[in-house]
Design an enzyme around this catalytic site. Structure first.
Site, mmCIF file in Angstrom:
data_model
loop_
_atom_site.group_PDB
_atom_site.id
_atom_site.type_symbol
_atom_site.label_atom_id
_atom_site.label_comp_id
_atom_site.label_asym_id
_atom_site.label_seq_id
_atom_site.Cartn_x
_atom_site.Cartn_y
_atom_site.Cartn_z
ATOM 1 N N HIS A 135 0.213 -1.241 -0.432
ATOM 2 C CA HIS A 135 -0.138 -0.010 0.082
ATOM 3 C C HIS A 135 0.757 0.743 -0.062
ATOM 4 C CE1 HIS A 135 1.185 0.959 3.955
ATOM 5 N NE2 HIS A 135 1.121 -0.989 4.136
ATOM 6 N N ASP A 136 0.694 2.249 -0.725
ATOM 7 C CA ASP A 136 0.766 3.735 -0.716
ATOM 8 C C ASP A 136 2.469 3.974 -1.620
ATOM 9 O OD1 ASP A 136 -1.199 5.451 0.745
ATOM 10 O OD2 ASP A 136 -0.567 3.623 2.243
ATOM 11 N N GLY B 14 4.530 -1.480 2.390
ATOM 12 C CA GLY B 14 4.369 0.588 2.360
ATOM 13 C C GLY B 14 5.005 0.884 2.131
#
Length: 266
Positions: free
Chosen positions: A120-121, A138
């Site tokens: 994520h991100d 992440g």
């Protein structure tokens, strides 16, 4: 468009002209597929996922699933994938978190081998290659033309500069300078990615300048902070040197990946 009758496409999904969707694919309502993509079969895409033109996605790929973060509150967040990517079997890419900006981005022409993962991100550049089971935690930032070797893992919030080569079975825990070559169980800087630089049309003169700068910065006398100060004027000598120095200056979360005490001096 050619859509297999066993595929499940929710109302609201946008399918580009010329895109084919194979057997047993599942496409969520907020997904946008660009033109001329090919989903071979058993592909799962959800969240607010946008995929650019001309991507090929192999079986058992899962894109846009919720971030693997305990703080995730269930909000629908985004995954953006560029044009011309090849995403092989069992690759996973998670959507972003609200706290991290809400979007995971992957650039154009990436080649993601089987079982690789984008957390994520993450912000991933163009023309990258992730070998089998290469994994990003992440919030990682990955530059253009980066190669990550098989079974290597990059710690969350780590930055890898453009044109870096990460060897196989590496644990990358520190930021890697642009044009760097890292290797080892816990990755250490072994020199410059000379082969990659030659492929990017670096002349012998440019290579010599950047290698001389690298030697002074990482293997010169004194402590690293003193050497870093002393080489700052060399930013004017070559754009690659300026890029390396700017990258070091922008560090926030992770320490810099450095050579070992007895490291190679490439």
């Amino acid at each position: 468009m050619a859509i297999d009758p066993t595929a499940r496409i929710e109302d609201g999904a946008v399918i580009g002209v010329g895109t084919s969707i194979g057997p047993y694919c599942m496409i969520g309502s907020d997904v946008v597929l660009g033109p001329d993509c090919r989903l071979i079969g058993h592909v799962h895409i959800t969240a607010q996922t946008t995929i650019g033109a001309g991507c090929t996605i192999y079986p058992f790929v899962s894109l846009g699933t919720p971030p693997q973060a305990l703080s995730h509150c269930g909000a629908i967040t985004r995954l953006e994938i560029g044009q011309g990517c090849t995403i092989r079997e069992s690759v996973t890419m998670n959507a972003g978190t609200v706290a991290g900006g809400g979007v995971t981005r992957v650039g154009d022409r990436g080649y993601f081998m089987n079982c690789s993962h984008v957390g994520h991100d993450c912000q991933v550049g163009d023309d990258v290659i992730f070998a089998t089971s290469a994994t990003l935690g992440g919030h990682c930032e990955i530059g253009d033309f980066v190669f990550i070797g098989g079974l290597s893992a990059v710690h969350q919030f780590t930055r890898i500069g453009p044109q870096v080569m990460v060897g196989g079975v590496c644990g990358v825990r520190g930021d890697v300078i642009p044009f760097g070559l890292v290797n080892g169980q816990y990755a250490s800087l072994e020199g410059l990615n000379i082969i990659g630089m030659k492929r990017r049309k670096f002349t012998k003169e440019r290579l010599a300048r950047v290698r001389s700068f690298y030697q002074k910065l990482f293997h010169g006398p004194g402590i690293f902070a003193e050497r870093l100060t002393s080489v700052q004027p060399q930013a004017a000598e070559d754009p690659a040197i300026a890029e390396i120095l700017a990258f070091i200056g922008e560090g926030k979360h992770r320490a810099l990946c450095l050579p070992t005490a007895d490291g190679n001096k490439h």
